[in-house]
Design a protein around this motif. Sequence first.
Motif, PDB file in Angstrom:
ATOM      1  N   LYS A  84       0.831  -1.418  -0.109  1.00 51.92           N
ATOM      2  CA  LYS A  84      -0.034  -0.006   0.020  1.00 51.92           C
ATOM      3  C   LYS A  84       0.987   1.239  -0.081  1.00 51.92           C
ATOM      4  N   GLN A  85       1.973   1.179  -0.642  1.00 48.39           N
ATOM      5  CA  GLN A  85       2.651   2.386  -0.836  1.00 48.39           C
ATOM      6  C   GLN A  85       2.526   2.830  -2.275  1.00 48.39           C
ATOM      7  N   TYR A  86       1.305   3.380  -2.285  1.00 48.33           N
ATOM      8  CA  TYR A  86       0.885   3.823  -3.727  1.00 48.33           C
ATOM      9  C   TYR A  86       1.380   4.860  -4.607  1.00 48.33           C
ATOM     10  N   LYS A  87       2.166   5.744  -3.763  1.00 52.56           N
ATOM     11  CA  LYS A  87       2.801   6.969  -4.645  1.00 52.56           C
ATOM     12  C   LYS A  87       4.124   6.054  -5.203  1.00 52.56           C
ATOM     13  N   LYS A  88       4.736   5.540  -4.406  1.00 59.89           N
ATOM     14  CA  LYS A  88       6.000   4.690  -4.955  1.00 59.89           C
ATOM     15  C   LYS A  88       5.486   3.664  -6.092  1.00 59.89           C
ATOM     16  N   ALA A  89       4.589   2.933  -6.092  1.00 60.00           N
ATOM     17  CA  ALA A  89       3.988   1.928  -7.013  1.00 60.00           C
ATOM     18  C   ALA A  89       3.883   2.743  -8.182  1.00 60.00           C
ATOM     19  N   TYR A  90       2.960   3.663  -7.878  1.00 58.45           N
ATOM     20  CA  TYR A  90       2.486   4.641  -9.246  1.00 58.45           C
ATOM     21  C   TYR A  90       3.575   5.189  -9.986  1.00 58.45           C
ATOM     22  N   ASN A  91       4.621   5.878  -9.255  1.00 56.97           N
ATOM     23  CA  ASN A  91       5.938   6.670  -9.899  1.00 56.97           C
ATOM     24  C   ASN A  91       6.463   5.160 -10.602  1.00 56.97           C
ATOM     25  N   ILE A  92       6.674   4.280 -10.113  1.00 53.75           N
ATOM     26  CA  ILE A  92       7.435   3.380 -10.761  1.00 53.75           C
ATOM     27  C   ILE A  92       6.703   2.810 -11.964  1.00 53.75           C
ATOM     28  N   PHE A  93       5.412   2.383 -11.929  1.00 47.73           N
ATOM     29  CA  PHE A  93       4.705   1.955 -12.955  1.00 47.73           C
ATOM     30  C   PHE A  93       4.524   3.099 -14.150  1.00 47.73           C
ATOM     31  N   ALA A 114       2.435  -3.091 -15.957  1.00 50.70           N
ATOM     32  CA  ALA A 114       2.474  -1.690 -15.156  1.00 50.70           C
ATOM     33  C   ALA A 114       1.087  -0.917 -15.376  1.00 50.70           C
ATOM     34  N   MET A 115       0.605  -1.162 -16.499  1.00 49.41           N
ATOM     35  CA  MET A 115      -0.826  -0.701 -16.708  1.00 49.41           C
ATOM     36  C   MET A 115      -1.754  -1.063 -15.721  1.00 49.41           C
ATOM     37  N   ILE A 116      -1.656  -2.510 -15.490  1.00 51.77           N
ATOM     38  CA  ILE A 116      -2.515  -3.274 -14.611  1.00 51.77           C
ATOM     39  C   ILE A 116      -2.290  -2.697 -13.196  1.00 51.77           C
ATOM     40  N   GLY A 117      -1.029  -2.523 -12.963  1.00 50.98           N
ATOM     41  CA  GLY A 117      -0.475  -2.210 -11.718  1.00 50.98           C
ATOM     42  C   GLY A 117      -1.198  -1.048 -11.107  1.00 50.98           C
ATOM     43  N   ILE A 118      -1.161   0.165 -12.440  1.00 48.09           N
ATOM     44  CA  ILE A 118      -1.634   1.290 -11.985  1.00 48.09           C
ATOM     45  C   ILE A 118      -3.201   1.395 -11.973  1.00 48.09           C
ATOM     46  N   GLU A 119      -3.870   0.311 -12.405  1.00 47.65           N
ATOM     47  CA  GLU A 119      -5.388   0.183 -12.375  1.00 47.65           C
ATOM     48  C   GLU A 119      -5.685  -0.326 -10.899  1.00 47.65           C
ATOM     49  N   LYS A 120      -4.540  -1.194 -10.582  1.00 43.56           N
ATOM     50  CA  LYS A 120      -5.000  -1.628  -8.996  1.00 43.56           C
ATOM     51  C   LYS A 120      -4.834  -0.696  -7.707  1.00 43.56           C
ATOM     52  N   ILE A 121      -4.499   0.507  -8.207  1.00 41.59           N
ATOM     53  CA  ILE A 121      -4.208   1.433  -7.000  1.00 41.59           C
ATOM     54  C   ILE A 121      -5.767   2.176  -6.910  1.00 41.59           C
ATOM     55  N   PRO A 122      -5.933   2.021  -5.632  1.00 39.35           N
ATOM     56  CA  PRO A 122      -7.659   2.796  -5.433  1.00 39.35           C
ATOM     57  C   PRO A 122      -7.639   3.943  -6.084  1.00 39.35           C
ATOM     58  N   SER A 123      -9.048   4.182  -6.738  1.00 38.95           N
ATOM     59  CA  SER A 123      -9.268   5.222  -7.618  1.00 38.95           C
ATOM     60  C   SER A 123      -9.058   6.541  -7.057  1.00 38.95           C
ATOM     61  N   GLU A 124      -9.579   6.704  -5.698  1.00 33.93           N
ATOM     62  CA  GLU A 124      -9.438   8.191  -4.913  1.00 33.93           C
ATOM     63  C   GLU A 124      -7.762   8.517  -4.658  1.00 33.93           C
ATOM     64  N   VAL A 125      -7.124   7.355  -4.622  1.00 32.58           N
ATOM     65  CA  VAL A 125      -5.564   7.583  -4.362  1.00 32.58           C
ATOM     66  C   VAL A 125      -5.034   8.080  -5.976  1.00 32.58           C
ATOM     67  N   LEU A 126      -5.270   7.375  -6.789  1.00 30.98           N
ATOM     68  CA  LEU A 126      -4.937   7.703  -8.234  1.00 30.98           C
ATOM     69  C   LEU A 126      -5.311   8.907  -8.784  1.00 30.98           C
ATOM     70  N   ASN A 127      -6.645   9.183  -8.624  1.00 33.07           N
ATOM     71  CA  ASN A 127      -6.845  10.615  -9.045  1.00 33.07           C
ATOM     72  C   ASN A 127      -6.184  11.705  -8.220  1.00 33.07           C
ATOM     73  N   SER A 128      -5.726  11.589  -7.010  1.00 34.10           N
ATOM     74  CA  SER A 128      -4.968  12.581  -6.178  1.00 34.10           C
ATOM     75  C   SER A 128      -3.528  12.407  -6.768  1.00 34.10           C
ATOM     76  N   LEU A 129      -3.049  11.342  -7.020  1.00 30.82           N
ATOM     77  CA  LEU A 129      -1.499  11.055  -7.637  1.00 30.82           C
ATOM     78  C   LEU A 129      -1.534  11.884  -9.003  1.00 30.82           C
ATOM     79  N   GLN A 130      -2.565  11.821  -9.910  1.00 24.18           N
ATOM     80  CA  GLN A 130      -2.548  12.050 -11.209  1.00 24.18           C
ATOM     81  C   GLN A 130      -2.775  13.756 -11.309  1.00 24.18           C
ATOM     82  N   LYS A 131      -3.660  14.269 -10.259  1.00 19.54           N
ATOM     83  CA  LYS A 131      -3.779  15.690 -10.132  1.00 19.54           C
ATOM     84  C   LYS A 131      -2.651  16.228  -9.582  1.00 19.54           C
ATOM     85  N   SER A 132      -1.463  15.587  -8.828  1.00 21.34           N
ATOM     86  CA  SER A 132      -0.241  16.254  -8.349  1.00 21.34           C
ATOM     87  C   SER A 132       0.791  16.103  -9.255  1.00 21.34           C
ATOM     88  N   GLU A 133       0.379  15.735 -10.526  1.00 24.25           N
ATOM     89  CA  GLU A 133       1.629  15.802 -11.509  1.00 24.25           C
ATOM     90  C   GLU A 133       1.956  16.803 -12.322  1.00 24.25           C
TER      91      GLU A 133
END
Length: 133
Positions: A84-93, A114-133
Amino acid sequence: MKKLALILSTFVVLLGISSCSSVKDIPTDLSAAQLIQLGQNAYDSKNYKASEKYFLTTIQRYGANTHTYIEAQYELGHLYLATKQYKKAYNIFNEILSMYDYSFGLPGAYKKLAMIGIEKIPSEVLNSLQKSE
């Protein structure tokens, strides 16, 4: 291609600076495949610190080989996703996916994984990570 080389060299340097304490001395004669297998075994045993250390060591020692780098990076991303270290996972993927924009002949499976990995990140976390880019 220069951007890819810069990303790889920066990451390898950062790895040299950091260390994990769960695996003290990893024999220097182990191949990349052996290190990755040890990392997977540690992951399966829920020894996540050791798993991370093996994957980081693989990148440090063999990261100049793009195929090995992508494989070890994917394994790290998978580990971070599971812990559940989603930010690290997201950055790597995301890094893996961006490598496919600059290189040819890379193993196609890791792009899909990697695309599947990103899809497994909870949507609220993923949205937040994508907004911060």
